[in-house]
Enzyme design. Structure first.
Site, PDB file in Angstrom:
ATOM      1  N   LYS A  95      13.060  17.718   6.400  1.00 24.82           N
ATOM      2  CA  LYS A  95      12.637  18.044   5.042  1.00 24.82           C
ATOM      3  C   LYS A  95      13.003  19.488   4.717  1.00 24.82           C
ATOM      4  O   LYS A  95      12.839  20.381   5.538  1.00 24.82           O
ATOM      5  CB  LYS A  95      11.126  17.856   4.893  1.00 24.82           C
ATOM      6  CG  LYS A  95      10.691  16.424   4.685  1.00 24.82           C
ATOM      7  CD  LYS A  95       9.215  16.347   4.352  1.00 24.82           C
ATOM      8  CE  LYS A  95       8.797  14.925   4.018  1.00 24.82           C
ATOM      9  NZ  LYS A  95       7.365  14.840   3.666  1.00 24.82           N
ATOM     10  N   GLU A  97      -3.688   1.818   2.153  1.00 26.70           N
ATOM     11  CA  GLU A  97      -4.872   1.801   1.306  1.00 26.70           C
ATOM     12  C   GLU A  97      -5.784   0.613   1.589  1.00 26.70           C
ATOM     13  O   GLU A  97      -7.019   0.749   1.544  1.00 26.70           O
ATOM     14  CB  GLU A  97      -4.458   1.810  -0.168  1.00 26.70           C
ATOM     15  CG  GLU A  97      -3.773   3.093  -0.628  1.00 26.70           C
ATOM     16  CD  GLU A  97      -2.270   3.082  -0.399  1.00 26.70           C
ATOM     17  OE1 GLU A  97      -1.612   4.058  -0.781  1.00 26.70           O
ATOM     18  OE2 GLU A  97      -1.758   2.082   0.185  1.00 26.70           O
ATOM     19  N   ARG A 126      -4.116  -0.724  -4.854  1.00 28.49           N
ATOM     20  CA  ARG A 126      -3.524  -1.434  -3.725  1.00 28.49           C
ATOM     21  C   ARG A 126      -4.583  -1.980  -2.774  1.00 28.49           C
ATOM     22  O   ARG A 126      -4.311  -2.845  -1.954  1.00 28.49           O
ATOM     23  CB  ARG A 126      -2.572  -0.505  -2.961  1.00 28.49           C
ATOM     24  CG  ARG A 126      -1.589   0.225  -3.847  1.00 28.49           C
ATOM     25  CD  ARG A 126      -0.554   0.981  -3.057  1.00 28.49           C
ATOM     26  NE  ARG A 126       0.643   0.178  -2.899  1.00 28.49           N
ATOM     27  CZ  ARG A 126       1.658   0.502  -2.107  1.00 28.49           C
ATOM     28  NH1 ARG A 126       1.593   1.596  -1.370  1.00 28.49           N
ATOM     29  NH2 ARG A 126       2.713  -0.269  -2.032  1.00 28.49           N
TER      30      ARG A 126
END
Length: 653
Positions: A284, A375, A403
């Site tokens: 990243k 979730e 979700r």
């Protein structure tokens, strides 16, 4: 001061209007193109804000994918979409980057209506393999040779949906690219491993493997020995076995910043039949030192910044006391409550920073649980804790709780378990757009039995409601918006609010008529019933309209007594909420009026029956008529219409 990217600084990038132009380049030019593309992303995001470190990490991978595959005929399906700015730039949207994530500009995530190269809309994680598998099956059923490629991150692949999709792959021709920027496998990156990856992805390896399996099939013992030897050898240098158990041919890990290796490996893989899994290691923030050193801090830029300096916190105005965000208020309350009650545990589905749980995770590490991007598991995990006497607090964005809705109903509400849902980002969130707006939670929560739903109107009310929720022995949700509140001082002492009770926060002053409208029923003219973030603009509008304003506080249970009082002392009622009108808090008020046999005209103000686009939150709220001026206009227009109807109604009667 930054400016939009100067095209003269990008001689190679300027020649590319679509991936067909990219594929005309000599391979030797690709590293230079990667450098230009990375610099362009830095300058573009410095101008507009947006997701940053993840986009810098996928530059070479994006170039290689479009170079090898015949896009858009071949389908690239990106997971989440945090990393697709390079993809957008290479697919004809470079000129649109100065308006990235702004109203009327291009979105920060893939969107099918925006480009044929955005094959599947996304922004929530773990969907790419399922979508790409569907496309692979569609290609087979239609007799097409097009290929489907899912690009998924190491965070997104922790989601259960990704594993469900891999379990369903069978022998379909699908390629999964794992963009891994977190696993500790850097020692596996190098010339030898890249050579091994090329070898495993080549036709010779695949043909030899099939031939050997055919020969050894007559001697099962030797076949099993050979298989175990192969798995052991590959397992020593790569985490391949798990993915191969799903039926994939695993290749990697390879260096995701070596464009030559990427092109060679992808070129080999695309020629193979059956499901392929390529493990790519990236970093990243690659190429931008500040983001490399702190990829979490540089995950996204909130606004403009100077690329030479990096992110700098805005200096507060002189003598101005900075207002805490609702997220910060939650994080501080969580620590305070955990100190008081040792039963409290905090749960997040991979949103520690976004949900304000950094301090809690550091102060109470044994009571902090990051369940990764899962979730559904987060909700049922909380239910299990609550079933055995623990007091779980699940910090989750409104749009992400969608979700876990099945688990919310079946595992929490039916069993009436005391789980606290700290529901962040309720309402319009801004630049992330329709996938992240918390537009539906009031509607989807209030229809569930046993649920208590609270909507704080200011900072201290949020803190007290969180405490109230924690003290309630049933499922509760405290729904608060992104950003800061109106600036109400916080009280350190926590007090439980009376459940289901609202308060009048503005009363009509002087004459009962307002703005030229005189009451025909000798009552006060109008009362506004506001919920959560809409209380402040309702009060501001009420000052000009001289209307009564009630802070309803609770969506469920609703304050029926207050509704009765307002309905019997006013000519008209107006409900105001930052949620879709359909099935929302205004609908709950109508149900209450009907149940009490009250007949009073009601104007419902809220979000429209459409997906609100991305843009500045204040602009979006104004577009939806949910700021002071919008409320005033809507009320005046409605009163004019209602008054015009009254003579006809009297004549008819």
């Amino acid at each position: 001061m930054t400016t939009s990217p100067s095209h003269s600084a990008y001689p190679l990038l300027d020649t590319i209007n679509d991936p067909a132009d990219l594929r005309k380049l000599d391979r030797r030019d690709l590293p230079m193109l990667a450098k230009e593309l990375r610099n362009f992303i830095v300058e573009a995001v410095a101008t507009t804000g947006g997701h940053f470190s993840s986009n810098l990490g996928t530059v070479e991978l994006t170039i290689a994918l479009h170079y090898v595959f015949n896009t858009p005929e071949d389908r690239l399906v990106w997971d989440v979409g945090h990393q697709t700015y390079g993809h957008k730039i290479l697919t004809g949207r470079k000129a649109g980057m100065p308006k990235l994530r702004q109203k009327g500009g291009i979105a920060g995530f893939p969107r099918r209506e925006e480009s044929v190269y955005d094959t599947f809309g996304t922004a929530h994680s773990s969907t790419s393999i399922s979508a790409a598998l569907g496309m692979a099956v569609a290609a087979r059923l239609s007799g097409s040779k097009r290929q489907s490629v899912a690009i998924i991150g190491d965070g997104a692949i922790t989601g259960g949906m990704a594993f469900e999709a891999m379990n369903n792959v069978g022998r379909e021709n699908i390629i999964v690219v794992l963009n891994d920027n977190d696993m500790s496998i850097s020692e596996s990156i190098g010339a030898l491993n890249n050579y091994f990856a090329k070898l495993m992805s080549g036709r010779f390896y695949a043909t030899t493997k099939k031939t050997a399996e055919r020969i050894l099939s007559a001697t099962p013992t030797f076949k099993e020995i050979a298989k175990r030897v192969e798995e052991h050898a590959k397992g020593m240098i790569s985490p391949s076995i798990m993915f191969e158990e799903f039926g994939f041919n695993y290749v990697g890990p390879i260096d995701g910043h070596n464009v030559d290796v990427l092109v060679d490996t992808l070129s080999n893989i695309r020629k193979l039949d059956g499901p392929q899994f390529l493990h790519v290691v990236t970093k990243k923030g690659q190429g931008y030192k500040l983001a490399e050193d702190d990829p979490i801090q540089y995950h996204a830029a909130a606004g403009r910044f100077d690329p030479k300096i990096g992110f700098v916190k805005a200096a507060p105005a002189p003598d101005a006391k900075p207002k805490p965000s609702y997220t910060q208020i939650f994080g501080d309350w969580l620590c305070d409550m955990a100190t008081v009650d040792k039963r409290l545990v905090g749960i997040t589905p991979a949103m520690r920073e976004g949900s304000g749980m950094v301090k809690f995770s550091q102060t109470f590490p044994d009571r902090y649980f990051d369940v990764a991007i899962a979730e559904q598991h987060a909700v049922t995990f909380a239910a299990g804790l609550a079933a055995d006497g623990i007091k779980p607090v699940l910090a989750i964005y409104s749009t992400f709780l969608q979700r876990g809705y099945d688990q919310l109903i079946h595992d929490v509400a039916i069993q009436n378990l005391p789980v606290v849902f700290a529901l962040d980002r309720g309402g319009l969130v801004g630049a992330d757009g329709p996938t992240h707006h918390g537009a539906f939670d009031i509607s989807y929560l209030r229809c569930i039995p046993n649920m208590t739903v609270m909507t704080p109107s200011n900072e201290d009310e949020c803190r007290q409601m969180l405490y109230t929720a924690f003290c309630t022995d049933s499922p509760t949700a405290v729904r608060y918006p992104r950003g800061t509140g109106p600036g109400v001082a916080l009280q350190k002492e926590m007090t439980a609010l009376p459940i289901g009770k609202g308060v009048v926060v503005r009363e009509i002053k002087g004459s009962r008529g307002i703005n030229g409208f005189e009451s025909t029923m000798h009552k006060n003219r109008i009362a506004m019933l506001a919920f959560g973030s809409m209380v402040k603009p309702a009060i501001d509008a009420g000052d000009e309209l001289n209307a009564t304003v009630a802070n309803m506080r609770f969506v469920k249970p609703l304050d029926d007594a207050l509704i009765f009082q307002l309905a019997t002392t006013h000519d008209y009622l107006v409900t105001v909420e930052e949620n879709v009108i359909m099935g929302g808090a205004g609908s709950a008020v109508l149900e209450s009026l009907q149940a009490q046999g009250l007949n009073v005209p009601v104007l419902q103000l809220g979000l429209p029956d459409l997906f609100v686009e991305h843009g500045d939150p204040a602009v979006l709220l104004a577009d939806c008529g949910l700021n002071k001026d919008g409320i005033i206009k809507s009320v005046r227009d409605w009163l004019t219409l209602e008054e015009s109807r009254q003579p006809a109604q009297k004549t008819a009667s």
